[in-house]
Design an enzyme around this catalytic site. Sequence first.
Site, PDB file in Angstrom:
ATOM      1  N   CYS B 116      38.798  45.049  27.697  1.00  0.00           N
ATOM      2  CA  CYS B 116      37.798  45.320  28.736  1.00  0.00           C
ATOM      3  C   CYS B 116      37.977  46.774  29.103  1.00  0.00           C
ATOM      4  O   CYS B 116      38.924  47.136  29.799  1.00  0.00           O
ATOM      5  CB  CYS B 116      37.997  44.433  29.957  1.00  0.00           C
ATOM      6  SG  CYS B 116      36.853  44.859  31.292  1.00  0.00           S
ATOM      7  N   CYS B 119      37.385  47.362  33.169  1.00  0.00           N
ATOM      8  CA  CYS B 119      38.447  47.036  34.123  1.00  0.00           C
ATOM      9  C   CYS B 119      39.434  46.083  33.474  1.00  0.00           C
ATOM     10  O   CYS B 119      40.298  46.513  32.721  1.00  0.00           O
ATOM     11  CB  CYS B 119      37.897  46.507  35.439  1.00  0.00           C
ATOM     12  SG  CYS B 119      36.701  45.180  35.287  1.00  0.00           S
ATOM     13  N   SER B 120      39.301  44.798  33.724  1.00  0.00           N
ATOM     14  CA  SER B 120      40.316  43.874  33.209  1.00  0.00           C
ATOM     15  C   SER B 120      39.731  42.493  32.967  1.00  0.00           C
ATOM     16  O   SER B 120      40.428  41.504  33.113  1.00  0.00           O
ATOM     17  CB  SER B 120      41.465  43.790  34.206  1.00  0.00           C
ATOM     18  OG  SER B 120      40.945  43.421  35.470  1.00  0.00           O
ATOM     19  N   CYS B 121      38.440  42.418  32.609  1.00  0.00           N
ATOM     20  CA  CYS B 121      37.821  41.124  32.365  1.00  0.00           C
ATOM     21  C   CYS B 121      38.564  40.430  31.228  1.00  0.00           C
ATOM     22  O   CYS B 121      38.892  41.051  30.217  1.00  0.00           O
ATOM     23  CB  CYS B 121      36.350  41.294  32.010  1.00  0.00           C
ATOM     24  SG  CYS B 121      35.433  42.041  33.361  1.00  0.00           S
TER      25      CYS B 121
END
Lengths: 99, 212
Positions: B116, B119-121
């Site tokens: 991702c 961000c941090s999906c």
Amino acid sequence: MGGDPAGKIDHEQHDFALWEKRVDALLVLSSSAGLMNTDSLRRVLEDMGEEAYEKMSYYERWISSICQNMIEVGAFSTEELATKMEIIKSRGATYGDAS
Amino acid sequence: MPHDHHEPLSPSGHPYRADDDKDLSYWQVMEIAVRELLIEKGHISATQIQDQINTMDARSPANGARLVAKAWTDPAFKYALIEDAGQASRNMGFDIGPMHLIALENTEKVHNVIVCTLCSCYPRNLLGLPPDWYKSRAYRSRAVVEPRKVLSEFGLEFNQKIQIRVHDSTADMRYIVIPYQPAESEGLSEAELAKWITRDSMIGVGLPRAPA
């Protein structure tokens, strides 16, 4: 940030602290309550600029964004936040004492 | 009383993050404040916070591993998983919320990796919270431009004939990799196979391996 030059990948893993888990839970619950969503979280994160990635940890950026979102949506005011933060600081010197 | 001054380790053997034992930080104060204000205003409850943390703690890559093991042993399920991974996961009893989930099948010729960059999906409902490196600037920046080099840092070297596909997740679209089943594991039961399927193999930075 995708495609930007960067160094080696650090494989260190840490356990999540209670306060970090609570930040994570706050995002999920404030989203379920209709106060924000992933897009509004990210909008504030991106407004912080690159510097925030160097100076703040992951969940520090998250709580900062959640807080900003709550103020924007009117869940509480900046005055209420400031008053609350002062009260919390006066409770003690560690997270355990203050929370 | 004697007291050892070793580096403190958590019950799972990881070091605590450095700031855990320091004085109350500004951001921790903010977390407490936001939480208490939302509770006082009736938007959320303290019980909900605790329940959410318990739910999160209960999620682990074992969920994803069950899904993949079923796909390896049941061709009809694999077909359903590739057609609509969200529905197939729900049918197995996993609560994956409203997100769109796409299952990416690794084959002899194609190896898939997820990242991702925004961000941090991450498919956290099936794998638990993402590892630190997944959220790091280094992984997010480099996975999309030099995936083979990134994979080599995870100990994976692929022949140039194998195509590497990198999938960039978003808030609404998450991916999970169905790793290529190792020949040595053919014929094992679904429960046995699940032990071969590591978290990293479902991100695409690892391969399934025989349980230790």
